[in-house]
Design a protein around this motif. Structure first.
Motif, PDB file in Angstrom:
ATOM      1  N   GLN A 186       0.830  -1.204   0.000  1.00 47.10           N
ATOM      2  CA  GLN A 186       0.000   0.000   0.000  1.00 47.10           C
ATOM      3  C   GLN A 186       0.869   1.261   0.000  1.00 47.10           C
ATOM      4  N   THR A 187       1.896   1.252   0.813  1.00 46.06           N
ATOM      5  CA  THR A 187       2.808   2.404   0.877  1.00 46.06           C
ATOM      6  C   THR A 187       3.495   2.638  -0.456  1.00 46.06           C
ATOM      7  N   GLN A 188       3.934   1.561  -1.096  1.00 52.31           N
ATOM      8  CA  GLN A 188       4.593   1.675  -2.391  1.00 52.31           C
ATOM      9  C   GLN A 188       3.653   2.264  -3.439  1.00 52.31           C
ATOM     10  N   LEU A 189       2.406   1.821  -3.443  1.00 50.54           N
ATOM     11  CA  LEU A 189       1.439   2.323  -4.421  1.00 50.54           C
ATOM     12  C   LEU A 189       1.102   3.794  -4.171  1.00 50.54           C
ATOM     13  N   ASP A 190       1.002   4.169  -2.905  1.00 47.96           N
ATOM     14  CA  ASP A 190       0.725   5.579  -2.595  1.00 47.96           C
ATOM     15  C   ASP A 190       1.864   6.479  -3.072  1.00 47.96           C
ATOM     16  N   THR A 191       3.091   6.008  -2.856  1.00 48.10           N
ATOM     17  CA  THR A 191       4.252   6.777  -3.310  1.00 48.10           C
ATOM     18  C   THR A 191       4.276   6.863  -4.834  1.00 48.10           C
ATOM     19  N   ALA A 192       3.954   5.746  -5.486  1.00 46.10           N
ATOM     20  CA  ALA A 192       3.927   5.718  -6.955  1.00 46.10           C
ATOM     21  C   ALA A 192       2.875   6.675  -7.494  1.00 46.10           C
ATOM     22  N   THR A 193       1.729   6.739  -6.841  1.00 40.99           N
ATOM     23  CA  THR A 193       0.662   7.647  -7.265  1.00 40.99           C
ATOM     24  C   THR A 193       1.130   9.097  -7.183  1.00 40.99           C
ATOM     25  N   GLY A 194       1.829   9.423  -6.105  1.00 34.75           N
ATOM     26  CA  GLY A 194       2.364  10.777  -5.960  1.00 34.75           C
ATOM     27  C   GLY A 194       3.369  11.115  -7.050  1.00 34.75           C
ATOM     28  N   THR A 195       4.217  10.150  -7.377  1.00 35.78           N
ATOM     29  CA  THR A 195       5.203  10.356  -8.444  1.00 35.78           C
ATOM     30  C   THR A 195       4.529  10.601  -9.783  1.00 35.78           C
ATOM     31  N   LEU A 196       3.500   9.835 -10.063  1.00 35.73           N
ATOM     32  CA  LEU A 196       2.772   9.986 -11.326  1.00 35.73           C
ATOM     33  C   LEU A 196       2.087  11.352 -11.405  1.00 35.73           C
ATOM     34  N   ARG A 197       1.495  11.779 -10.304  1.00 30.61           N
ATOM     35  CA  ARG A 197       0.812  13.074 -10.298  1.00 30.61           C
ATOM     36  C   ARG A 197       1.795  14.225 -10.493  1.00 30.61           C
ATOM     37  N   THR A 198       2.948  14.123  -9.879  1.00 29.25           N
ATOM     38  CA  THR A 198       3.960  15.169 -10.018  1.00 29.25           C
ATOM     39  C   THR A 198       4.427  15.278 -11.469  1.00 29.25           C
ATOM     40  N   ASN A 199       4.697  14.144 -12.079  1.00 30.54           N
ATOM     41  CA  ASN A 199       5.164  14.154 -13.472  1.00 30.54           C
ATOM     42  C   ASN A 199       4.055  14.545 -14.445  1.00 30.54           C
ATOM     43  N   ALA A 200       2.829  14.176 -14.129  1.00 26.63           N
ATOM     44  CA  ALA A 200       1.709  14.584 -14.976  1.00 26.63           C
ATOM     45  C   ALA A 200       1.564  16.106 -14.960  1.00 26.63           C
ATOM     46  N   ALA A 201       1.732  16.710 -13.772  1.00 28.09           N
ATOM     47  CA  ALA A 201       1.645  18.169 -13.661  1.00 28.09           C
ATOM     48  C   ALA A 201       2.766  18.844 -14.445  1.00 28.09           C
ATOM     49  N   SER A 202       3.963  18.247 -14.398  1.00 28.27           N
ATOM     50  CA  SER A 202       5.094  18.805 -15.138  1.00 28.27           C
ATOM     51  C   SER A 202       4.856  18.728 -16.644  1.00 28.27           C
ATOM     52  N   LEU A 203       4.319  17.602 -17.104  1.00 31.34           N
ATOM     53  CA  LEU A 203       4.014  17.462 -18.531  1.00 31.34           C
ATOM     54  C   LEU A 203       2.952  18.465 -18.959  1.00 31.34           C
ATOM     55  N   ALA A 204       1.948  18.667 -18.117  1.00 29.32           N
ATOM     56  CA  ALA A 204       0.881  19.612 -18.447  1.00 29.32           C
ATOM     57  C   ALA A 204       1.428  21.032 -18.556  1.00 29.32           C
ATOM     58  N   ALA A 205       2.336  21.383 -17.652  1.00 34.44           N
ATOM     59  CA  ALA A 205       2.932  22.726 -17.679  1.00 34.44           C
ATOM     60  C   ALA A 205       3.739  22.930 -18.965  1.00 34.44           C
ATOM     61  N   ASN A 206       4.536  21.941 -19.322  1.00 37.04           N
ATOM     62  CA  ASN A 206       5.337  22.055 -20.547  1.00 37.04           C
ATOM     63  C   ASN A 206       4.458  22.086 -21.787  1.00 37.04           C
ATOM     64  N   SER A 207       3.387  21.313 -21.765  1.00 33.64           N
ATOM     65  CA  SER A 207       2.456  21.329 -22.895  1.00 33.64           C
ATOM     66  C   SER A 207       1.820  22.705 -23.042  1.00 33.64           C
ATOM     67  N   GLY A 208       1.504  23.342 -21.908  1.00 30.06           N
ATOM     68  CA  GLY A 208       0.935  24.684 -21.957  1.00 30.06           C
ATOM     69  C   GLY A 208       1.899  25.700 -22.549  1.00 30.06           C
ATOM     70  N   VAL A 209       3.181  25.576 -22.197  1.00 34.89           N
ATOM     71  CA  VAL A 209       4.198  26.481 -22.739  1.00 34.89           C
ATOM     72  C   VAL A 209       4.312  26.303 -24.253  1.00 34.89           C
ATOM     73  N   ILE A 210       4.373  25.054 -24.690  1.00 35.29           N
ATOM     74  CA  ILE A 210       4.518  24.788 -26.122  1.00 35.29           C
ATOM     75  C   ILE A 210       3.288  25.263 -26.886  1.00 35.29           C
TER      76      ILE A 210
END
Length: 228
Positions: A186-210
């Motif tokens: 459970q702990t591993q999955l929660d951490t993985a979810t946080g990692t995915l959300r962080t990277n998704a936000a970064s991709l969205a920001a870069n997509s907005g710039v482009i």
């Protein structure tokens, strides 16, 4: 036969020159209407012709950059869709953990097997998250999008390892016989979810710039074309 072979009176010669001038003016006007350009060759106006040509060269170079921006957005979109898919698989994996907490030892072993199979699907999905050879869901995946002709203005999008191992999620330990095994998963999955959300936000920001630069470039191309 040369015009000099024919003897013309001054009046007739004047009329002939007028007709020739009118024909040339009609041809020039037709060309301008067809091309939308006041100056179509260096003969018309050398200074303005080369100035217009410079504008069009600039516009053509930017058009190539604009196409690359569009491709960059598609690459980011592919990675973002991959993240959504992996997040959905993680949600399923969390559901298996919830079921295992109230299951028998035998059922826990079955659920643990299903859990490990989901991790394999995560690995497969991350490998398929690329677009035209660029995968932002694996180690070393990166995307560089240039905004001007020289490439001095650009944005670099760095990918991340979206495999189960890269997200820090391991196979079900001990067939989930112990509650501590479930807690670890459970702990591993929660951490993985946080990692995915962080990277998704970064991709969205870069997509907005482009996207913003793509719109600006499109407007600039129209301005240069009109100026030309």
């Amino acid at each position: 036969m040369s015009i000099n072979d024919i003897t013309l009176g001054n009046g007739m010669r004047h009329n002939l020159f007028s007709l020739q001038s009118l024909t040339m003016d009609q041809a020039r006007t037709s060309l301008r209407l067809a091309t939308g350009k006041r100056v179509n060759s260096a003969i018309d106006d050398a200074s303005n012709y080369f100035a217009a040509k410079d504008h069009m060269n600039h516009a053509n170079d930017l058009a190539a950059r604009k196409d690359a921006m569009g491709e960059g957005i598609q690459t980011i979109t592919a990675a973002s869709s991959g993240i959504d898919g992996i997040t959905a698989l993680i949600t399923q994996a969390k559901g298996l953990i919830t079921s295992a907490r109230s299951a028998t030892t035998a059922d826990r072993a079955t659920l643990a097997t299903q859990y490990t199979a989901l991790l394999t699907q995560i690995d497969t999905l991350s490998a398929d998250g690329g677009y035209k050879g660029t995968n932002l869901l694996k180690t070393g995946g990166s995307l560089v999008v240039s905004f001007n002709e020289t490439g001095s203005s650009k944005v670099t999008v760095t990918g991340f390892d979206a495999t189960s191992a890269g997200l820090g999620v391991t196979a079900a330990a001990g067939s989930w016989a112990l509650d501590s095994n479930l807690d670890t998963a459970q702990t591993q999955l929660d951490t993985a979810t946080g990692t995915l959300r962080t990277n998704a936000a970064s991709l969205a920001a870069n997509s907005g710039v482009i996207s913003a630069r793509e719109s600006f470039t499109d407007s600039l191309i129209n301005t240069l074309t009109q100026g030309s």
